[in-house]
Enzyme design. Structure first.
Site, PDB file in Angstrom:
ATOM      1  N   CYS A 130     -79.684  29.053 -37.328  1.00  0.00           N
ATOM      2  CA  CYS A 130     -80.661  29.266 -36.417  1.00  0.00           C
ATOM      3  C   CYS A 130     -81.653  30.433 -36.843  1.00  0.00           C
ATOM      4  O   CYS A 130     -82.840  30.352 -36.857  1.00  0.00           O
ATOM      5  CB  CYS A 130     -79.989  29.547 -35.088  1.00  0.00           C
ATOM      6  SG  CYS A 130     -78.847  30.369 -34.748  1.00  0.00           S
ATOM      7  N   HIS A 135     -84.019  33.103 -30.113  1.00  0.00           N
ATOM      8  CA  HIS A 135     -83.873  34.501 -31.010  1.00  0.00           C
ATOM      9  C   HIS A 135     -85.322  35.003 -31.249  1.00  0.00           C
ATOM     10  O   HIS A 135     -86.243  34.480 -31.484  1.00  0.00           O
ATOM     11  CB  HIS A 135     -83.279  34.003 -32.348  1.00  0.00           C
ATOM     12  CG  HIS A 135     -81.939  33.317 -32.088  1.00  0.00           C
ATOM     13  ND1 HIS A 135     -81.168  33.319 -30.838  1.00  0.00           N
ATOM     14  CD2 HIS A 135     -81.125  32.951 -33.119  1.00  0.00           C
ATOM     15  CE1 HIS A 135     -79.906  32.932 -31.144  1.00  0.00           C
ATOM     16  NE2 HIS A 135     -79.781  32.579 -32.373  1.00  0.00           N
TER      17      HIS A 135
HETATM   18  N1  LIG Z   1     -76.164  27.241 -30.277  1.00  0.00           N
HETATM   19  C1  LIG Z   1     -76.931  27.519 -31.338  1.00  0.00           C
HETATM   20  O1  LIG Z   1     -78.040  28.150 -31.226  1.00  0.00           O
HETATM   21  C2  LIG Z   1     -76.856  27.043 -32.367  1.00  0.00           C
HETATM   22  C3  LIG Z   1     -77.799  27.079 -33.519  1.00  0.00           C
HETATM   23  C4  LIG Z   1     -77.538  26.515 -34.940  1.00  0.00           C
HETATM   24  C5  LIG Z   1     -76.390  25.984 -35.342  1.00  0.00           C
HETATM   25  N2  LIG Z   1     -75.449  25.887 -34.184  1.00  0.00           N
HETATM   26  C6  LIG Z   1     -74.023  25.244 -34.687  1.00  0.00           C
HETATM   27  O2  LIG Z   1     -73.812  24.263 -34.006  1.00  0.00           O
HETATM   28  C7  LIG Z   1     -72.595  23.682 -33.598  1.00  0.00           C
HETATM   29  C8  LIG Z   1     -72.243  23.588 -32.050  1.00  0.00           C
HETATM   30  O3  LIG Z   1     -72.755  24.835 -31.451  1.00  0.00           O
HETATM   31  P1  LIG Z   1     -73.168  24.710 -29.751  1.00  0.00           P
HETATM   32  O4  LIG Z   1     -73.812  25.986 -29.568  1.00  0.00           O
HETATM   33  O5  LIG Z   1     -73.623  23.366 -29.232  1.00  0.00           O
HETATM   34  O6  LIG Z   1     -71.486  24.877 -29.335  1.00  0.00           O
HETATM   35  P2  LIG Z   1     -70.481  24.475 -27.932  1.00  0.00           P
HETATM   36  O7  LIG Z   1     -71.729  24.512 -26.845  1.00  0.00           O
HETATM   37  O8  LIG Z   1     -69.570  25.394 -27.783  1.00  0.00           O
HETATM   38  O9  LIG Z   1     -70.455  23.039 -28.073  1.00  0.00           O
HETATM   39  C9  LIG Z   1     -69.500  22.520 -29.049  1.00  0.00           C
HETATM   40  C10 LIG Z   1     -69.468  21.112 -29.159  1.00  0.00           C
HETATM   41  O10 LIG Z   1     -68.309  20.698 -30.210  1.00  0.00           O
HETATM   42  C11 LIG Z   1     -67.491  19.752 -29.797  1.00  0.00           C
HETATM   43  N3  LIG Z   1     -66.357  19.829 -30.708  1.00  0.00           N
HETATM   44  C12 LIG Z   1     -65.515  21.049 -30.592  1.00  0.00           C
HETATM   45  N4  LIG Z   1     -64.490  21.040 -31.528  1.00  0.00           N
HETATM   46  C13 LIG Z   1     -64.752  19.607 -31.890  1.00  0.00           C
HETATM   47  C14 LIG Z   1     -63.827  18.594 -32.550  1.00  0.00           C
HETATM   48  N5  LIG Z   1     -62.743  19.353 -33.234  1.00  0.00           N
HETATM   49  N6  LIG Z   1     -64.093  17.328 -32.624  1.00  0.00           N
HETATM   50  C15 LIG Z   1     -65.140  16.893 -32.022  1.00  0.00           C
HETATM   51  N7  LIG Z   1     -65.981  17.630 -31.443  1.00  0.00           N
HETATM   52  C16 LIG Z   1     -65.679  19.061 -31.296  1.00  0.00           C
HETATM   53  C17 LIG Z   1     -67.400  20.135 -28.327  1.00  0.00           C
HETATM   54  O11 LIG Z   1     -66.747  19.097 -27.463  1.00  0.00           O
HETATM   55  P3  LIG Z   1     -65.548  19.423 -26.591  1.00  0.00           P
HETATM   56  O12 LIG Z   1     -66.529  19.635 -25.337  1.00  0.00           O
HETATM   57  O13 LIG Z   1     -64.752  18.262 -26.307  1.00  0.00           O
HETATM   58  O14 LIG Z   1     -64.693  20.578 -27.081  1.00  0.00           O
HETATM   59  C18 LIG Z   1     -68.766  20.531 -27.917  1.00  0.00           C
HETATM   60  O15 LIG Z   1     -69.333  19.194 -27.675  1.00  0.00           O
HETATM   61  C19 LIG Z   1     -72.017  24.842 -34.349  1.00  0.00           C
HETATM   62  O16 LIG Z   1     -71.182  24.567 -35.307  1.00  0.00           O
HETATM   63  C20 LIG Z   1     -72.884  26.028 -34.074  1.00  0.00           C
HETATM   64  O17 LIG Z   1     -72.389  27.058 -35.358  1.00  0.00           O
HETATM   65  C21 LIG Z   1     -75.536  26.336 -32.892  1.00  0.00           C
END
Ligand SMILES: NC(=O)c1ccc[n+]([C@@H]2O[C@H](COP(=O)([O-])OP(=O)(O)OC[C@H]3O[C@@H](n4cnc5c(N)ncnc54)[C@H](OP(=O)(O)O)[C@@H]3O)[C@@H](O)[C@H]2O)c1
Length: 335
Positions: free
Chosen positions: A126, A239
């Site tokens: 990000c 950010h």
């Molecule tokens: N947040 C940001 O600003 C941002 C920016 C760039 C990239 N990212 C990347 O995007 C990804 C998600 O971020 P987020 O902020 O949305 O995280 P989050 O709010 O913690 O959500 C994670 C999601 O992934 C699912 N998940 C986790 N483990 C899994 C598995 N083994 N199989 C299938 N689904 C699974 C979760 O489902 P359950 O509810 O079933 O656990 C939930 O839907 C990460 O890789 C992060 O590094 C995030």
């Protein structure tokens, strides 16, 4: 395109779903895939409730596209399965970003990489996305030798548990947990210069991502000197980054502003005292540049303040832009 979101119940997955509501290329309802933990959860889409279900290998054979946002482990498990089933993956985790077979794409900067029709495309980190949106256009126009950055990153960049933990720490009855935490030290009313695991030379993972990913997207090597200090601040979404670039030739702030005014996806204010804040731009897709000024004593060096919504341009919007470009390419091919 028949589309799924893996990680649909997460912060980024929910943003992806709301962006899909306006995508003309979407065929049918999106499939909402999660881990078994969130299976059965309902999420609104176009005024109706869609139900999440646990991802399985069979899901991908009936899909054209999957937007992955479920962390690195899930991406490493499911991207090869999806690709083998003929489903194109746009992955938001860090799992494939440095794989030479996988393009790392910010459409405004290096969207031409999609012409090769890759089976997996990586969405950059990000912070990297918003920094590169401001620095790459300067590199193309006047050449950039050095880029030094301090980021101030919102807690939503660490997922929904991290957001809840900050809310718990700042509520009427603040809770400071002593066990497992999303943060290395208390986050409320604080600034933490440590994001991710420790790396060599005293760094942290988030900083290394910015260095490596910027060079990859800009197609530059070690001759582009980059340094980054990544900090987490108690901001919910958006950010910020304080950036110093050293150009190849003397460049005025007015010249830099003009270059950025002509960059799609960037909004810039010319007044060096003017700026955007994370709170103001949360919910918007663009990257916002302000405080553009000369570094005193160096006519090749510029300072600027760059802000973007980490959940949108830093994640979901960039992924949906990639998907839209793929859909447009497919439409041309099928004519
Ligand atoms: N947040 C940001 O600003 C941002 C920016 C760039 C990239 N990212 C990347 O995007 C990804 C998600 O971020 P987020 O902020 O949305 O995280 P989050 O709010 O913690 O959500 C994670 C999601 O992934 C699912 N998940 C986790 N483990 C899994 C598995 N083994 N199989 C299938 N689904 C699974 C979760 O489902 P359950 O509810 O079933 O656990 C939930 O839907 C990460 O890789 C992060 O590094 C995030």
């Amino acid at each position: 395109m028949r589309t799924a979101i893996l990680g649909a119940s997460g912060l980024v997955g929910r943003k992806m779903l709301s962006l899909l509501e306006d995508c003309p290329w979407l065929k049918g309802d999106p499939e909402l895939l999660t881990s078994p933990r969130s299976a059965g959860q309902e999420i609104e889409f176009q005024g109706r409730k869609l139900t999440c279900r646990a991802v399985s290998a069979e899901d991908f054979s009936s899909l054209d596209l999957a937007l992955f946002s479920a962390g690195g482990d899930a991406s490493r498990t499911w991207a090869p399965v999806a690709k083998d089933a003929g489903c194109v993956v746009v992955d938001n985790s860090s799992a494939w970003r440095m794989d030479p077979q996988v393009p790392l794409v910010v459409p405004e900067i290096n969207g031409t990489k999609l012409a090769a029709k890759p089976g997996v495309i990586a969405n950059p980190n990000c912070s990297t996305i918003q920094i590169v949106m401001a620095v790459a256009p300067l590199d193309s126009a006047v050449g950039v030798k050095e880029c030094h950055v301090t980021t101030l990153q919102a807690v939503s960049g660490a997922g929904q548990k991290a957001v809840q933990e900050l809310l718990d720490q700042t509520g009427d009855y603040p809770i400071i947990k002593t066990g497992a935490s999303a943060y290395p030290r208390p986050m409320a009313y604080n600034a933490l210069p440590a994001i991710g695991a420790k790396t060599e030379n005293g760094g942290f993972e988030e900083e290394t991502k910015v260095l490596h990913e910027m060079r990859r997207i800009m197609d530059r090597g070690l001759d582009l000197h980059i340094s980054c200090t990544a900090t987490r601040v108690p901001v919910l979404t958006g950010h910020s980054a304080a950036i110093r670039v050293v150009c190849d030739v003397p460049t005025t702030p007015a010249e830099a502003v003009k270059i950025l005014q002509n960059t799609p996806g960037v909004q810039v204010v010319a007044d060096p005292h003017d700026y955007h804040t994370a709170r103001e731009i949360a919910g918007l897709n663009d990257v916002f540049v302000g405080r553009v000024r000369q570094d005193p004593g160096c006519d090749r060096s510029l300072l600027m303040w760059v802000v973007a919504d980490n959940l949108l341009k830093g994640a979901a919007w960039n992924a949906v832009q990639i998907a839209t470009q793929i859909a447009e390419q497919n439409a041309v091919d099928n004519q």
